[in-house]
Design a protein around this motif. Structure first.
Motif, PDB file in Angstrom:
ATOM      1  N   VAL A  38      -4.487 -24.365 -13.179  1.00 37.25           N
ATOM      2  CA  VAL A  38      -4.454 -25.323 -14.535  1.00 37.25           C
ATOM      3  C   VAL A  38      -4.352 -26.790 -13.753  1.00 37.25           C
ATOM      4  N   ALA A  40      -3.538 -30.423 -12.634  1.00 34.66           N
ATOM      5  CA  ALA A  40      -2.176 -31.162 -12.470  1.00 34.66           C
ATOM      6  C   ALA A  40      -2.218 -32.260 -13.577  1.00 34.66           C
ATOM      7  N   ARG A  43      -1.725 -31.062 -16.952  1.00 32.99           N
ATOM      8  CA  ARG A  43      -0.045 -30.620 -16.989  1.00 32.99           C
ATOM      9  C   ARG A  43       0.620 -32.000 -17.472  1.00 32.99           C
ATOM     10  N   SER A  44       0.168 -33.208 -16.673  1.00 35.29           N
ATOM     11  CA  SER A  44       0.822 -34.513 -16.808  1.00 35.29           C
ATOM     12  C   SER A  44       0.772 -34.938 -18.125  1.00 35.29           C
ATOM     13  N   TYR A 134      -5.152 -27.540 -22.677  1.00 39.46           N
ATOM     14  CA  TYR A 134      -4.182 -26.768 -21.855  1.00 39.46           C
ATOM     15  C   TYR A 134      -3.819 -25.257 -22.464  1.00 39.46           C
ATOM     16  N   CYS A 138      -4.396 -22.267 -19.599  1.00 32.91           N
ATOM     17  CA  CYS A 138      -3.242 -21.170 -19.384  1.00 32.91           C
ATOM     18  C   CYS A 138      -3.841 -19.905 -19.797  1.00 32.91           C
ATOM     19  N   MET A 201       5.870 -23.970 -17.556  1.00 35.38           N
ATOM     20  CA  MET A 201       6.096 -25.132 -16.879  1.00 35.38           C
ATOM     21  C   MET A 201       7.169 -25.998 -17.158  1.00 35.38           C
ATOM     22  N   TYR A 227       4.531 -22.787 -11.529  1.00 34.03           N
ATOM     23  CA  TYR A 227       4.929 -21.961 -12.778  1.00 34.03           C
ATOM     24  C   TYR A 227       5.995 -20.925 -12.727  1.00 34.03           C
ATOM     25  N   SER A 259       9.828 -28.311 -21.100  1.00 27.51           N
ATOM     26  CA  SER A 259       9.448 -27.365 -20.459  1.00 27.51           C
ATOM     27  C   SER A 259       7.990 -26.965 -21.655  1.00 27.51           C
TER      28      SER A 259
END
Length: 306
Positions: A38, A40, A43-44, A134, A138, A201, A227, A259
């Motif tokens: 995944v 970065a 995720r941010s 996302y 995942c 996360m 993770y 999270s």
């Protein structure tokens, strides 16, 4: 106690990675996964947009209340859930749930099939596109882990592939407010997850604890970029209790805690029955959707707090 597995090892030495994963899911049912696929920056972006949503006024978030739909999509205010079914306390966290994305005119939506509603989105630029990207990333990572698990169980590596094509998987944004010191306060009560695999996360704020079988509560360490991965009850049942679904909880944090949990679930009609080679079945077969419905009913049932 909770091992760290490096996903890049799959490409270099798949048998070694499979052996490490197999040990982890049999012993504690938890491991940390570093170098997952995944991105970065994605995720941010998810955490940034989640902050924007939770920072909105309560009245604005309430327009998307999870209690207004039978499909478990939208905002859950503090107190809507009680994950520990044995205790009267409710959870202080707030949530936002996203499911498998379907169009309003999809036949499953029009037929009002369980868990087949439309996602509900806030008016925040880029929110839906980022969250769905996302979700897909995942799901792909979880499917890759299921392939490793099939290998570990002596099955064909694609054993689970056709069973997770239109999944019940859910993505959940979570916000835990700082502790107030109130008696019996809990961020998320002790529970086991319902599905196959959970990918969590976190922002690094402490609070997550695991209780291994026969042991006491232990803190889950934070490894930047990794993770937290755990086995859910459905996969434990599927493996005939070979894999372990372990209780965990979130203590009220000193500072706010954020999270994002991705709960990988099978297709609604997937039959959860003891896998080949796992011995005499300990549980009767059940559809994945029926199993999930039974667990969610208990989570959202009103509690007697007297």
């Amino acid at each position: 106690m909770i091992p760290v597995l490096d996903w890049t090892e799959v490409r270099n030495d798949r048998p070694a990675f499979t052996a490490k994963l197999g040990q982890a899911v049999r012993e504690t049912g938890f491991f940390l996964l570093s170098n997952a696929d995944v991105p970065a920056d994605l995720r941010s972006d998810v955490l940034r947009l989640a902050d924007q949503f939770f920072d909105q006024p309560r009245a604005e978030k309430a327009k998307l209340s999870i209690l207004d739909t039978p499909h478990f999509r939208g905002w859950g205010k503090p107190g809507d859930e009680s994950l520990d079914e044995t205790r009267p306390e409710v959870d202080t966290k707030e949530t936002f749930n996203i499911g498998y994305d379907l169009a309003p005119d999809d036949p499953r939506v029009l037929a009002n099939e369980p868990f087949r509603g439309v996602n509900r989105w806030p008016e925040i630029a880029g929110f839906s596109a980022t969250m769905l990207a996302y979700y897909d990333a995942c799901q792909a990572q979880a499917s890759a882990l299921l392939s490793i698990m099939a290998d570990d169980l002596g099955l064909h590596v694609d054993h689970f592939s056709d069973l997770f094509t239109e999944p019940l998987s859910a993505m959940r944004l979570l916000h835990y407010p700082p502790a107030t010191g109130a008696e019996n306060e809990i961020g998320a009560g002790a529970h086991t997850d319902y599905g196959a695999i959970t990918l969590l996360m976190t922002d690094g704020e402490p609070g997550l604890q695991v209780r291994p079988r026969g042991g006491d509560w232990i803190d889950v360490p934070h490894v930047p970029g990794a993770y937290v991965v755990n086995i859910g009850d459905c996969l434990m049942r599927w493996t005939n209790d070979i894999y372990v679904s372990t209780p965990h909880r979130v203590l009220p944090p000193k500072r706010q805690r954020r999270s994002v949990a991705f709960f990988c679930e099978a297709n609604p009609d997937a039959l959860v029955a003891a896998l080949p080679g796992t011995g005499p079945a300990k549980y009767p077969p059940i559809r994945a959707a029926d199993y999930l419905a039974s667990r969610l009913a208990a989570t959202y049932a009103p509690k007697d707090t007297e």
